[in-house]
Design a protein around this motif. Structure first.
Motif, PDB file in Angstrom:
ATOM      1  N   GLU A 124      45.949  -3.927 -33.999  1.00 58.47           N
ATOM      2  CA  GLU A 124      45.992  -2.983 -32.890  1.00 58.47           C
ATOM      3  C   GLU A 124      44.913  -3.235 -31.838  1.00 58.47           C
ATOM      4  O   GLU A 124      45.202  -3.268 -30.640  1.00 58.47           O
ATOM      5  N   VAL A 125      43.663  -3.394 -32.266  1.00 56.69           N
ATOM      6  CA  VAL A 125      42.535  -3.490 -31.343  1.00 56.69           C
ATOM      7  C   VAL A 125      41.775  -4.783 -31.621  1.00 56.69           C
ATOM      8  O   VAL A 125      41.447  -5.072 -32.770  1.00 56.69           O
ATOM      9  N   PRO A 126      41.477  -5.574 -30.594  1.00 57.10           N
ATOM     10  CA  PRO A 126      40.761  -6.830 -30.836  1.00 57.10           C
ATOM     11  C   PRO A 126      39.273  -6.605 -31.064  1.00 57.10           C
ATOM     12  O   PRO A 126      38.731  -5.521 -30.807  1.00 57.10           O
ATOM     13  N   TYR A 127      38.624  -7.634 -31.555  1.00 57.41           N
ATOM     14  CA  TYR A 127      37.170  -7.684 -31.606  1.00 57.41           C
ATOM     15  C   TYR A 127      36.681  -8.545 -30.446  1.00 57.41           C
ATOM     16  O   TYR A 127      37.437  -9.313 -29.845  1.00 57.41           O
ATOM     17  N   PHE A 128      35.388  -8.415 -30.143  1.00 58.36           N
ATOM     18  CA  PHE A 128      34.753  -9.266 -29.142  1.00 58.36           C
ATOM     19  C   PHE A 128      33.449  -9.787 -29.736  1.00 58.36           C
ATOM     20  O   PHE A 128      32.777  -9.082 -30.495  1.00 58.36           O
ATOM     21  N   MET A 129      33.090 -11.022 -29.377  1.00 60.43           N
ATOM     22  CA  MET A 129      31.906 -11.640 -29.956  1.00 60.43           C
ATOM     23  C   MET A 129      30.649 -11.229 -29.194  1.00 60.43           C
ATOM     24  O   MET A 129      30.573 -11.373 -27.967  1.00 60.43           O
ATOM     25  N   LEU A 130      29.678 -10.721 -29.937  1.00 62.57           N
ATOM     26  CA  LEU A 130      28.415 -10.265 -29.370  1.00 62.57           C
ATOM     27  C   LEU A 130      27.294 -11.174 -29.837  1.00 62.57           C
ATOM     28  O   LEU A 130      27.102 -11.377 -31.042  1.00 62.57           O
ATOM     29  N   ALA A 131      26.555 -11.755 -28.891  1.00 64.08           N
ATOM     30  CA  ALA A 131      25.367 -12.548 -29.188  1.00 64.08           C
ATOM     31  C   ALA A 131      24.147 -11.673 -28.968  1.00 64.08           C
ATOM     32  O   ALA A 131      24.029 -11.010 -27.928  1.00 64.08           O
ATOM     33  N   THR A 132      23.246 -11.650 -29.934  1.00 62.20           N
ATOM     34  CA  THR A 132      22.120 -10.711 -29.881  1.00 62.20           C
ATOM     35  C   THR A 132      21.029 -11.127 -28.910  1.00 62.20           C
ATOM     36  O   THR A 132      20.168 -10.309 -28.568  1.00 62.20           O
ATOM     37  N   GLY A 133      21.014 -12.380 -28.481  1.00 59.22           N
ATOM     38  CA  GLY A 133      19.952 -12.870 -27.609  1.00 59.22           C
ATOM     39  C   GLY A 133      19.020 -13.841 -28.295  1.00 59.22           C
ATOM     40  O   GLY A 133      18.137 -14.424 -27.659  1.00 59.22           O
ATOM     41  N   ALA A 134      19.190 -14.037 -29.601  1.00 60.95           N
ATOM     42  CA  ALA A 134      18.365 -15.005 -30.328  1.00 60.95           C
ATOM     43  C   ALA A 134      18.847 -16.416 -30.030  1.00 60.95           C
ATOM     44  O   ALA A 134      19.963 -16.627 -29.562  1.00 60.95           O
ATOM     45  N   GLY A 135      17.988 -17.397 -30.347  1.00 58.80           N
ATOM     46  CA  GLY A 135      18.383 -18.793 -30.228  1.00 58.80           C
ATOM     47  C   GLY A 135      17.784 -19.479 -29.017  1.00 58.80           C
ATOM     48  O   GLY A 135      17.192 -18.844 -28.129  1.00 58.80           O
ATOM     49  N   ALA A 136      17.938 -20.808 -28.984  1.00 63.41           N
ATOM     50  CA  ALA A 136      17.363 -21.612 -27.911  1.00 63.41           C
ATOM     51  C   ALA A 136      18.160 -22.896 -27.740  1.00 63.41           C
ATOM     52  O   ALA A 136      18.880 -23.340 -28.641  1.00 63.41           O
ATOM     53  N   LEU A 137      18.012 -23.520 -26.567  1.00 62.01           N
ATOM     54  CA  LEU A 137      18.624 -24.813 -26.299  1.00 62.01           C
ATOM     55  C   LEU A 137      17.900 -25.910 -27.081  1.00 62.01           C
ATOM     56  O   LEU A 137      16.760 -25.724 -27.519  1.00 62.01           O
ATOM     57  N   PRO A 138      18.543 -27.071 -27.247  1.00 60.34           N
ATOM     58  CA  PRO A 138      17.859 -28.194 -27.896  1.00 60.34           C
ATOM     59  C   PRO A 138      16.609 -28.596 -27.121  1.00 60.34           C
ATOM     60  O   PRO A 138      16.487 -28.345 -25.915  1.00 60.34           O
ATOM     61  N   ASP A 151      14.870 -17.435 -22.166  1.00 65.20           N
ATOM     62  CA  ASP A 151      15.163 -16.428 -23.190  1.00 65.20           C
ATOM     63  C   ASP A 151      16.496 -15.789 -22.827  1.00 65.20           C
ATOM     64  O   ASP A 151      16.837 -15.652 -21.644  1.00 65.20           O
ATOM     65  N   TYR A 152      17.238 -15.383 -23.856  1.00 67.20           N
ATOM     66  CA  TYR A 152      18.583 -14.865 -23.620  1.00 67.20           C
ATOM     67  C   TYR A 152      18.635 -13.343 -23.738  1.00 67.20           C
ATOM     68  O   TYR A 152      17.841 -12.716 -24.456  1.00 67.20           O
ATOM     69  N   LEU A 153      19.583 -12.782 -23.013  1.00 69.58           N
ATOM     70  CA  LEU A 153      19.881 -11.358 -23.080  1.00 69.58           C
ATOM     71  C   LEU A 153      21.053 -11.133 -24.035  1.00 69.58           C
ATOM     72  O   LEU A 153      21.884 -12.031 -24.217  1.00 69.58           O
ATOM     73  N   PRO A 154      21.145  -9.965 -24.661  1.00 65.66           N
ATOM     74  CA  PRO A 154      22.349  -9.685 -25.448  1.00 65.66           C
ATOM     75  C   PRO A 154      23.590  -9.872 -24.578  1.00 65.66           C
ATOM     76  O   PRO A 154      23.656  -9.340 -23.466  1.00 65.66           O
ATOM     77  N   THR A 155      24.538 -10.653 -25.069  1.00 69.00           N
ATOM     78  CA  THR A 155      25.704 -11.021 -24.258  1.00 69.00           C
ATOM     79  C   THR A 155      26.987 -10.784 -25.041  1.00 69.00           C
ATOM     80  O   THR A 155      27.147 -11.273 -26.152  1.00 69.00           O
ATOM     81  N   LEU A 156      27.884 -10.033 -24.421  1.00 67.34           N
ATOM     82  CA  LEU A 156      29.196  -9.756 -25.006  1.00 67.34           C
ATOM     83  C   LEU A 156      30.235 -10.606 -24.278  1.00 67.34           C
ATOM     84  O   LEU A 156      30.384 -10.500 -23.056  1.00 67.34           O
ATOM     85  N   THR A 157      30.928 -11.473 -25.018  1.00 70.14           N
ATOM     86  CA  THR A 157      31.970 -12.303 -24.422  1.00 70.14           C
ATOM     87  C   THR A 157      33.284 -11.529 -24.436  1.00 70.14           C
ATOM     88  O   THR A 157      33.820 -11.211 -25.494  1.00 70.14           O
ATOM     89  N   LEU A 158      33.777 -11.219 -23.243  1.00 70.49           N
ATOM     90  CA  LEU A 158      34.976 -10.389 -23.124  1.00 70.49           C
ATOM     91  C   LEU A 158      36.218 -11.266 -23.281  1.00 70.49           C
ATOM     92  O   LEU A 158      36.978 -11.499 -22.341  1.00 70.49           O
ATOM     93  N   ARG A 159      36.399 -11.746 -24.487  1.00 74.27           N
ATOM     94  CA  ARG A 159      37.555 -12.576 -24.838  1.00 74.27           C
ATOM     95  C   ARG A 159      38.100 -12.022 -26.147  1.00 74.27           C
ATOM     96  O   ARG A 159      37.449 -12.108 -27.177  1.00 74.27           O
ATOM     97  N   PRO A 160      39.286 -11.412 -26.128  1.00 78.15           N
ATOM     98  CA  PRO A 160      39.770 -10.699 -27.313  1.00 78.15           C
ATOM     99  C   PRO A 160      40.052 -11.619 -28.484  1.00 78.15           C
ATOM    100  O   PRO A 160      40.626 -12.699 -28.334  1.00 78.15           O
ATOM    101  N   VAL A 161      39.633 -11.188 -29.663  1.00 76.71           N
ATOM    102  CA  VAL A 161      39.874 -11.910 -30.907  1.00 76.71           C
ATOM    103  C   VAL A 161      40.793 -11.051 -31.767  1.00 76.71           C
ATOM    104  O   VAL A 161      40.362 -10.025 -32.305  1.00 76.71           O
ATOM    105  N   MET A 162      42.063 -11.438 -31.884  1.00 77.61           N
ATOM    106  CA  MET A 162      43.059 -10.659 -32.614  1.00 77.61           C
ATOM    107  C   MET A 162      43.178 -11.216 -34.031  1.00 77.61           C
ATOM    108  O   MET A 162      43.970 -12.130 -34.296  1.00 77.61           O
ATOM    109  N   THR A 163      42.397 -10.707 -34.944  1.00 78.21           N
ATOM    110  CA  THR A 163      42.335 -11.259 -36.293  1.00 78.21           C
ATOM    111  C   THR A 163      43.579 -10.982 -37.119  1.00 78.21           C
ATOM    112  O   THR A 163      43.800 -11.646 -38.136  1.00 78.21           O
ATOM    113  N   GLY A 164      44.390 -10.004 -36.715  1.00 78.81           N
ATOM    114  CA  GLY A 164      45.556  -9.665 -37.523  1.00 78.81           C
ATOM    115  C   GLY A 164      46.634 -10.718 -37.518  1.00 78.81           C
ATOM    116  O   GLY A 164      47.460 -10.768 -38.424  1.00 78.81           O
ATOM    117  N   GLY A 165      46.643 -11.595 -36.528  1.00 78.47           N
ATOM    118  CA  GLY A 165      47.701 -12.581 -36.425  1.00 78.47           C
ATOM    119  C   GLY A 165      47.451 -13.865 -37.166  1.00 78.47           C
ATOM    120  O   GLY A 165      48.334 -14.712 -37.260  1.00 78.47           O
TER     121      GLY A 165
END
Length: 364
Positions: A130-144, A161-175
């Motif tokens: 019914e409802v998708p998920y979206f991937m949330l990055a907390t802001g941790a991590g670094a480039l090589p 340094d990174y900001l918390p970032t939500l990727t607005l791309r639906p992930v429909m796990t039911g399919g």
């Protein structure tokens, strides 16, 4: 003789009685073939394996731009391509955001940690249709590390340094029981948002990058980047793509973003450390926009982004198209919308829809 017969009858009866008792005891359960356990269908919690990449889209573009117009490296978001390897965020923390949770959206479970290739895996995300998920990055991590040999010797993007970032791309796990190639974008503090904060400050509204993700100041900060139609992993910026924002309730501010090598523009253009700046042009040469939702009354009840390709080119099969995008507000984080345009429907050429294993609903 009678006594002997009675003894035989008693002995026979005892044997029969003993045999009956032994047969009434259930045998031990087999450890080879376990006893089946039946559960009602509504009690079974199905899960999906979700995996993908953690990357910095600004760093990806920086590498592409510095490689030049005759660059032989394809702009593919794929393992083994230097543009991607140099923009992969190592040690990123990625988790699914459940937008159906009450009273507000909530992340699910512990985050996945990206490896040195920016790859991450969530082994058991609840499956639903019914409802998708979206991937949330907390802001941790670094480039090589810039000294690591990951391609030709080109200028490296400034680290951030990174900001918390939500990727607005639906992930429909039911399919699907396996969802691959999901994206977890990371927006830093010295790129497009630094350009917007410098522009706001220069035009009379003192603003820091941190202000843009302060929920007391903005209901949402949205970065939208439109890419050329073609192979599903192609991340070449799409020029001359316009953006219209339809909003119900609240206010919105849209900024057109362009880029030049860092430090080459005059100071009054308020260029960011990574080379981005706000322009007065009608459309972005990069297909890059920032939409702010300032806190000035109640939050918007709905947001819709209308995308239009304003360029015509027979060789590039333009104009491209994309359906309207329903946006969110996401206070406290950056919302990233990375959209790859589609070729117009034509039975003589492919439109390159995303493959089904990407867990996207039809039409997206």
């Amino acid at each position: 003789m009678m006594t002997r017969s009675l003894r035989h009858v008693a002995l026979l009866g005892a044997v029969m009685l003993g045999t009956g008792c032994e047969q009434s005891v259930a045998p031990a359960e087999s450890n080879v073939v376990p006893r089946p356990v039946f559960l009602a269908a509504d009690k079974v919690q199905l899960t999906s394996r979700v995996s993908g990449v953690a990357y910095d889209p600004e760093a990806f573009f920086f590498n592409l731009a510095m490689c030049g117009p005759t660059c032989q490296i394809p702009p593919f978001l794929s393992e083994g391509v230097p543009h991607y390897l140099r923009s992969a965020v190592r040690g990123a923390n990625v988790m699914p955001l459940d937008v159906a949770a009450q009273p507000q959206p909530q992340p699910i479970g512990p985050p996945a940690v990206a490896d040195n290739l920016g790859m991450w895996l969530l082994p058991a995300v609840p499956a639903r249709y019914e409802v998708p998920y979206f991937m949330l990055a907390t802001g941790a991590g670094a480039l090589p590390d810039p000294t690591e040999p990951l391609g030709p010797p080109l200028p490296q993007p400034p680290r951030t340094d990174y900001l918390p970032t939500l990727t607005l791309r639906p992930v429909m796990t039911g399919g699907s029981g396996t969802c691959v190639s999901q994206e977890a974008a990371h927006i830093g503090k010295n790129g497009v948002l630094e350009a917007v904060s410098r522009h706001l400050t220069a035009t009379g509204t003192p603003t820091t990058v941190e202000d843009l993700v302060n929920p007391t100041k903005y209901w949402g900060t949205n970065v939208l980047w439109f890419y050329a139609a073609g192979n599903p992993v192609l991340r070449a910026p799409a020029d001359n793509v316009s953006l219209e924002v339809n909003i119900s309730g609240g206010l919105q501010q849209t900024y057109v973003i362009d880029w030049a090598p860092p430090g080459v523009l005059p100071p009054f253009l308020n260029q960011s450390s990574r080379g981005f700046y706000v322009t007065n042009a009608a459309t972005s040469s990069l297909g890059l926009y920032v939409v702010l939702l300032p806190v000035a009354g109640p939050p918007p009840s709905s947001i819709q982004y209308l995308v239009k390709d304003t360029k015509t080119s027979t060789s590039a099969q333009r104009p491209w198209e994309f359906p309207p995008i329903q946006g969110g507000i996401g206070p406290g984080s950056v919302t990233f919308v990375g959209v790859q345009m589609f070729y117009k429907s034509n039975p003589l050429r492919p439109s390159y829809p995303p493959p089904p294993q990407l867990c996207l609903p039809p039409g997206l």
